[in-house]
Design an enzyme around this catalytic site. Structure first.
Site, short mmCIF file in Angstrom:
data_model
loop_
_atom_site.label_atom_id
_atom_site.label_comp_id
_atom_site.label_asym_id
_atom_site.label_seq_id
_atom_site.Cartn_x
_atom_site.Cartn_y
_atom_site.Cartn_z
N LYS A 9 0.83 -1.20 0.00
CA LYS A 9 0.00 0.00 0.00
C LYS A 9 0.88 1.27 0.00
O LYS A 9 2.09 1.18 0.22
CB LYS A 9 -0.92 -0.04 1.23
CG LYS A 9 -1.91 -1.22 1.22
CD LYS A 9 -2.86 -1.16 2.42
CE LYS A 9 -3.85 -2.32 2.40
NZ LYS A 9 -4.85 -2.19 3.50
N TYR A 49 -12.11 -1.88 -3.74
CA TYR A 49 -12.64 -2.14 -2.40
C TYR A 49 -14.18 -2.06 -2.36
O TYR A 49 -14.73 -1.76 -1.31
CB TYR A 49 -12.05 -1.15 -1.40
CG TYR A 49 -10.71 -1.58 -0.81
CD1 TYR A 49 -10.58 -2.80 -0.14
CD2 TYR A 49 -9.60 -0.75 -0.85
CE1 TYR A 49 -9.38 -3.18 0.45
CE2 TYR A 49 -8.39 -1.12 -0.27
CZ TYR A 49 -8.28 -2.34 0.38
OH TYR A 49 -7.10 -2.71 0.97
N ASN A 112 -1.92 -0.02 7.07
CA ASN A 112 -1.38 -1.31 7.52
C ASN A 112 -0.53 -2.01 6.45
O ASN A 112 -0.44 -3.22 6.40
CB ASN A 112 -2.51 -2.20 8.04
CG ASN A 112 -3.56 -2.48 6.99
OD1 ASN A 112 -3.42 -2.10 5.83
ND2 ASN A 112 -4.63 -3.15 7.39
N HIS A 115 -1.90 -5.53 1.52
CA HIS A 115 -3.20 -6.17 1.27
C HIS A 115 -2.96 -7.60 0.81
O HIS A 115 -1.97 -7.88 0.13
CB HIS A 115 -3.96 -5.42 0.16
CG HIS A 115 -5.16 -6.18 -0.35
ND1 HIS A 115 -6.38 -6.11 0.28
CD2 HIS A 115 -5.29 -7.06 -1.37
CE1 HIS A 115 -7.22 -6.92 -0.36
NE2 HIS A 115 -6.59 -7.51 -1.36
N GLU A 126 -9.77 -9.75 -7.66
CA GLU A 126 -8.67 -8.80 -7.46
C GLU A 126 -7.52 -9.02 -8.45
O GLU A 126 -6.92 -8.04 -8.92
CB GLU A 126 -8.17 -8.90 -6.00
CG GLU A 126 -9.24 -8.43 -5.02
CD GLU A 126 -8.88 -8.63 -3.56
OE1 GLU A 126 -7.77 -9.15 -3.27
OE2 GLU A 126 -9.70 -8.25 -2.70
P1 ADP Z 1 -7.82 -6.88 5.54
O1 ADP Z 1 -6.99 -5.91 4.71
O2 ADP Z 1 -7.04 -7.43 6.69
O3 ADP Z 1 -8.48 -7.95 4.70
P2 ADP Z 1 -10.47 -5.63 5.70
O4 ADP Z 1 -10.78 -6.34 4.42
O5 ADP Z 1 -11.41 -5.80 6.83
O6 ADP Z 1 -9.00 -6.03 6.22
O7 ADP Z 1 -10.35 -4.06 5.41
C1 ADP Z 1 -9.73 -3.59 4.25
C2 ADP Z 1 -8.81 -2.46 4.63
O8 ADP Z 1 -9.60 -1.38 5.14
C3 ADP Z 1 -7.81 -2.75 5.75
O9 ADP Z 1 -6.65 -3.41 5.32
C4 ADP Z 1 -7.51 -1.37 6.27
O10 ADP Z 1 -6.60 -0.66 5.41
C5 ADP Z 1 -8.88 -0.70 6.17
N1 ADP Z 1 -9.65 -0.83 7.41
C6 ADP Z 1 -10.22 -1.97 7.92
N2 ADP Z 1 -10.87 -1.73 9.06
C7 ADP Z 1 -10.73 -0.40 9.30
C8 ADP Z 1 -11.17 0.49 10.32
N3 ADP Z 1 -11.90 0.05 11.35
N4 ADP Z 1 -10.83 1.79 10.24
C9 ADP Z 1 -10.10 2.25 9.20
N5 ADP Z 1 -9.65 1.48 8.19
C10 ADP Z 1 -9.95 0.18 8.23
MG MG Z 2 -9.91 -7.77 3.23
#
Ligand code: ADP
Ligand code: MG
Length: 138
Positions: A9, A49, A112, A115, A126
């Site tokens: 990212k 997304y 974070n 992805h 994707e």
């Molecule tokens: P992952 O990337 O672990 O699969 P998710 O699919 O739940 O997680 O969410 C997609 C992305 O959205 C996350 O990687 C993160 O960048 C963002 N995200 C998820 N939950 C939150 C939150 N509560 N607040 C802000 N950003 C979030």
């Molecule tokens: Mg996800």
């Protein structure tokens, strides 16, 4: 054998940890079979997304994902979808296990670093979003 989609990212590219992220996948037996650098527009990030379109963080997430360049990768290996998720660690770095990418490099639940597709269905969507069949070598 599975193929999954991973992204370094914008926070990962700006922190200079592209090689670190890729190295952790490679050291765990995952092979890079497609790779390029992109800078998504807001609407491209929204399309990527779209499953999260009703979430309160959708606007902030898509703004973040279009804030700078990303490295998109097709990754292949036995059980690659779950394996890549394990190497990444939990979405929230505070909850991620020691030694995972997010534990080591992520600032917070949104920023974070990485992805990874969460299922075969997501991986298919994707991978197709960023790569055509001539751009994947596995
Ligand atoms: P992952 O990337 O672990 O699969 P998710 O699919 O739940 O997680 O969410 C997609 C992305 O959205 C996350 O990687 C993160 O960048 C963002 N995200 C998820 N939950 C939150 C939150 N509560 N607040 C802000 N950003 C979030
Ligand atoms: Mg996800």
């Amino acid at each position: 054998m599975e193929t999954t989609l991973s992204i370094v990212k914008p926070d990962g590219t700006s922190k200079n940890v592209i090689g670190e992220v890729i190295g952790r996948f490679e050291k765990n037996g995952i092979k890079v079979v497609g790779l390029r650098m992109i800078h998504m527009s807001i609407s491209q990030a929204e399309g990527f997304y779209y499953v999260h379109r009703e979430r309160p963080f959708f606007g902030s997430l898509t703004e973040f994902m279009s804030s700078g360049p990303c490295v998109v990768m097709a990754l292949q290996g036995e059980g690659a979808i779950a394996k890549v998720r394990g190497i990444m660690g939990a979405t929230n770095p505070d909850e991620a296990e020691e030694g995972t990418i997010r534990k080591d490099f992520a600032d917070n639940i949104e920023h974070n670093i990485v992805h990874g597709s969460d299922s075969q269905e997501s991986a298919d969507y994707e991978l197709n979003y960023f790569f055509n069949s001539l751009q994947i070598f596995g």
